[in-house]
Design a protein around this motif. Structure first.
Motif, PDB file in Angstrom:
ATOM      1  N   VAL A   6      17.875   3.648  19.644  1.00  9.44           N
ATOM      2  CA  VAL A   6      16.885   3.555  18.580  1.00  9.44           C
ATOM      3  C   VAL A   6      17.384   4.221  17.311  1.00  9.44           C
ATOM      4  O   VAL A   6      17.990   5.297  17.358  1.00  9.44           O
ATOM      5  N   VAL A   7      17.103   3.581  16.189  1.00 13.30           N
ATOM      6  CA  VAL A   7      17.300   4.200  14.884  1.00 13.30           C
ATOM      7  C   VAL A   7      15.909   4.416  14.300  1.00 13.30           C
ATOM      8  O   VAL A   7      15.152   3.457  14.110  1.00 13.30           O
ATOM      9  N   LEU A   8      15.577   5.661  14.061  1.00 18.12           N
ATOM     10  CA  LEU A   8      14.319   6.031  13.424  1.00 18.12           C
ATOM     11  C   LEU A   8      14.656   6.630  12.073  1.00 18.12           C
ATOM     12  O   LEU A   8      15.426   7.578  11.991  1.00 18.12           O
ATOM     13  N   PHE A   9      14.097   6.032  11.011  1.00 20.22           N
ATOM     14  CA  PHE A   9      14.279   6.648   9.707  1.00 20.22           C
ATOM     15  C   PHE A   9      12.920   6.902   9.093  1.00 20.22           C
ATOM     16  O   PHE A   9      11.944   6.218   9.390  1.00 20.22           O
ATOM     17  N   SER A  10      12.867   7.925   8.291  1.00 20.78           N
ATOM     18  CA  SER A  10      11.600   8.354   7.711  1.00 20.78           C
ATOM     19  C   SER A  10      11.654   8.277   6.198  1.00 20.78           C
ATOM     20  O   SER A  10      12.661   8.632   5.581  1.00 20.78           O
ATOM     21  N   VAL A  11      10.550   7.810   5.628  1.00 17.45           N
ATOM     22  CA  VAL A  11      10.387   7.781   4.179  1.00 17.45           C
ATOM     23  C   VAL A  11       9.197   8.662   3.821  1.00 17.45           C
ATOM     24  O   VAL A  11       8.233   8.736   4.575  1.00 17.45           O
ATOM     25  N   PRO A  12       9.254   9.348   2.681  1.00 17.98           N
ATOM     26  CA  PRO A  12       8.134  10.202   2.288  1.00 17.98           C
ATOM     27  C   PRO A  12       6.844   9.438   2.013  1.00 17.98           C
ATOM     28  O   PRO A  12       5.763   9.992   2.135  1.00 17.98           O
ATOM     29  N   GLY A  13       6.959   8.161   1.666  1.00 16.37           N
ATOM     30  CA  GLY A  13       5.741   7.395   1.435  1.00 16.37           C
ATOM     31  C   GLY A  13       6.019   5.921   1.236  1.00 16.37           C
ATOM     32  O   GLY A  13       6.933   5.544   0.509  1.00 16.37           O
ATOM     33  N   ALA A  14       5.219   5.095   1.892  1.00 19.50           N
ATOM     34  CA  ALA A  14       5.323   3.654   1.699  1.00 19.50           C
ATOM     35  C   ALA A  14       5.022   3.317   0.250  1.00 19.50           C
ATOM     36  O   ALA A  14       4.196   3.967  -0.384  1.00 19.50           O
ATOM     37  N   PHE A  15       5.711   2.324  -0.259  1.00 11.11           N
ATOM     38  CA  PHE A  15       5.519   1.800  -1.615  1.00 11.11           C
ATOM     39  C   PHE A  15       5.957   2.752  -2.720  1.00 11.11           C
ATOM     40  O   PHE A  15       5.727   2.478  -3.885  1.00 11.11           O
ATOM     41  N   THR A  16       6.590   3.865  -2.389  1.00 14.98           N
ATOM     42  CA  THR A  16       7.109   4.747  -3.434  1.00 14.98           C
ATOM     43  C   THR A  16       8.459   4.195  -3.887  1.00 14.98           C
ATOM     44  O   THR A  16       9.133   3.481  -3.138  1.00 14.98           O
ATOM     45  N   PRO A  17       8.875   4.500  -5.122  1.00 16.93           N
ATOM     46  CA  PRO A  17      10.076   3.854  -5.680  1.00 16.93           C
ATOM     47  C   PRO A  17      11.342   3.996  -4.838  1.00 16.93           C
ATOM     48  O   PRO A  17      11.977   2.992  -4.507  1.00 16.93           O
ATOM     49  N   THR A  18      11.727   5.200  -4.485  1.00 15.14           N
ATOM     50  CA  THR A  18      12.975   5.381  -3.738  1.00 15.14           C
ATOM     51  C   THR A  18      12.894   4.722  -2.368  1.00 15.14           C
ATOM     52  O   THR A  18      13.843   4.076  -1.915  1.00 15.14           O
ATOM     53  N   CYS A  19      11.759   4.857  -1.727  1.00 19.17           N
ATOM     54  CA  CYS A  19      11.591   4.303  -0.382  1.00 19.17           C
ATOM     55  C   CYS A  19      11.649   2.774  -0.395  1.00 19.17           C
ATOM     56  O   CYS A  19      12.269   2.155   0.464  1.00 19.17           O
ATOM     57  N   THR A  20      11.006   2.174  -1.390  1.00 19.72           N
ATOM     58  CA  THR A  20      10.905   0.725  -1.472  1.00 19.72           C
ATOM     59  C   THR A  20      12.156   0.075  -2.048  1.00 19.72           C
ATOM     60  O   THR A  20      12.557  -0.999  -1.609  1.00 19.72           O
ATOM     61  N   VAL A  21      12.796   0.727  -3.004  1.00 17.01           N
ATOM     62  CA  VAL A  21      13.937   0.127  -3.699  1.00 17.01           C
ATOM     63  C   VAL A  21      15.272   0.511  -3.066  1.00 17.01           C
ATOM     64  O   VAL A  21      16.188  -0.302  -2.988  1.00 17.01           O
ATOM     65  N   ASN A  22      15.403   1.747  -2.591  1.00 18.52           N
ATOM     66  CA  ASN A  22      16.702   2.237  -2.128  1.00 18.52           C
ATOM     67  C   ASN A  22      16.827   2.469  -0.625  1.00 18.52           C
ATOM     68  O   ASN A  22      17.931   2.418  -0.102  1.00 18.52           O
ATOM     69  N   HIS A  23      15.735   2.781   0.052  1.00 18.33           N
ATOM     70  CA  HIS A  23      15.865   3.178   1.451  1.00 18.33           C
ATOM     71  C   HIS A  23      15.640   2.005   2.420  1.00 18.33           C
ATOM     72  O   HIS A  23      16.557   1.618   3.151  1.00 18.33           O
ATOM     73  N   LEU A  24      14.441   1.451   2.431  1.00 22.66           N
ATOM     74  CA  LEU A  24      14.116   0.362   3.352  1.00 22.66           C
ATOM     75  C   LEU A  24      15.026  -0.858   3.202  1.00 22.66           C
ATOM     76  O   LEU A  24      15.479  -1.405   4.215  1.00 22.66           O
ATOM     77  N   PRO A  25      15.354  -1.298   1.987  1.00 24.02           N
ATOM     78  CA  PRO A  25      16.197  -2.502   1.864  1.00 24.02           C
ATOM     79  C   PRO A  25      17.546  -2.396   2.576  1.00 24.02           C
ATOM     80  O   PRO A  25      18.042  -3.396   3.103  1.00 24.02           O
ATOM     81  N   GLY A  26      18.136  -1.216   2.627  1.00 25.50           N
ATOM     82  CA  GLY A  26      19.406  -1.048   3.326  1.00 25.50           C
ATOM     83  C   GLY A  26      19.291  -1.337   4.808  1.00 25.50           C
ATOM     84  O   GLY A  26      20.196  -1.909   5.424  1.00 25.50           O
ATOM     85  N   TYR A  27      18.168  -0.954   5.389  1.00 24.05           N
ATOM     86  CA  TYR A  27      17.942  -1.224   6.812  1.00 24.05           C
ATOM     87  C   TYR A  27      17.646  -2.705   7.054  1.00 24.05           C
ATOM     88  O   TYR A  27      18.121  -3.273   8.037  1.00 24.05           O
TER      89      TYR A  27
END
Length: 169
Positions: A48-69
């Motif tokens: 399993v790969v579990l990654f955490s974001v500080p908040g859904a729909f926030t700029p870094t999470c939406t633009v830089n973090h989730l898209p890589g996965y």
């Protein structure tokens, strides 16, 4: 519990909340029913790969973090990853909408809620000021931690990125 590190056993009491994806509820405005997701049980015999974001729909999470996965799902699968999951402090409805807004269908990525950041706080990986989950990534292989890193700079996605995880699989 303290921060997880390679060699540790994944805790036996980790339960998140989520809204299971169903085709009849794939529209952004459709709501499913939240259920408990016993990660300790579900992940006991999986990679399993579990990654955490500080908040859904926030700029870094939406633009830089989730898209890589999303982009690297085939590469993660090639490395034997059975489950990819993202977690945040947001409620399960928001996390479900976060997946739908990013065109993730089925169980390609699980969008999990860490209510009150309970799991993240137990490791010391929640923001002490906001209470949000930190930005981190954990690789769990059949109950054992193989990789666990948290970002220490706000808005930075390096140690918790899909590329970093792939390099450590």
């Amino acid at each position: 519990m303290t921060a997880l590190k390679p060699g540790d056993t994944f805790p036996s009491d980790v339960v998140f909340q989520y809204v299971p994806w169903t085709e009849d509820k794939e529209d952004m405005t459709a709501c499913g029913i939240p259920v408990a997701y016993n990660a300790s049980k579900e992940w006991a015999d999986k990679k399993v790969v579990l990654f955490s974001v500080p908040g859904a729909f926030t700029p870094t999470c939406t633009v830089n973090h989730l898209p890589g996965y999303i982009k690297n799902l085939p590469n993660l699968r090639e490395k034997g990853v059975d489950i990819v999951a993202v977690v945040a402090f947001n409620d399960p409805f928001v996390m479900s909408a976060f997946g739908k807004a990013n065109h993730v269908r089925g169980n390609d990525i699980l969008f999990l809620s860490d209510p009150d950041s309970k799991f993240s706080k137990s490791m010391g990986w929640a923001d002490p000021n906001s209470g949000r989950t930190g930005r981190y990534a954990i690789v769990i292989d059949h109950g054992k931690i193989k990789y666990a890193q948290i970002e220490t700079e706000k808005g930075v996605v390096k140690l918790s990125s899909a590329d970093a995880v792939l390099a450590n699989l």
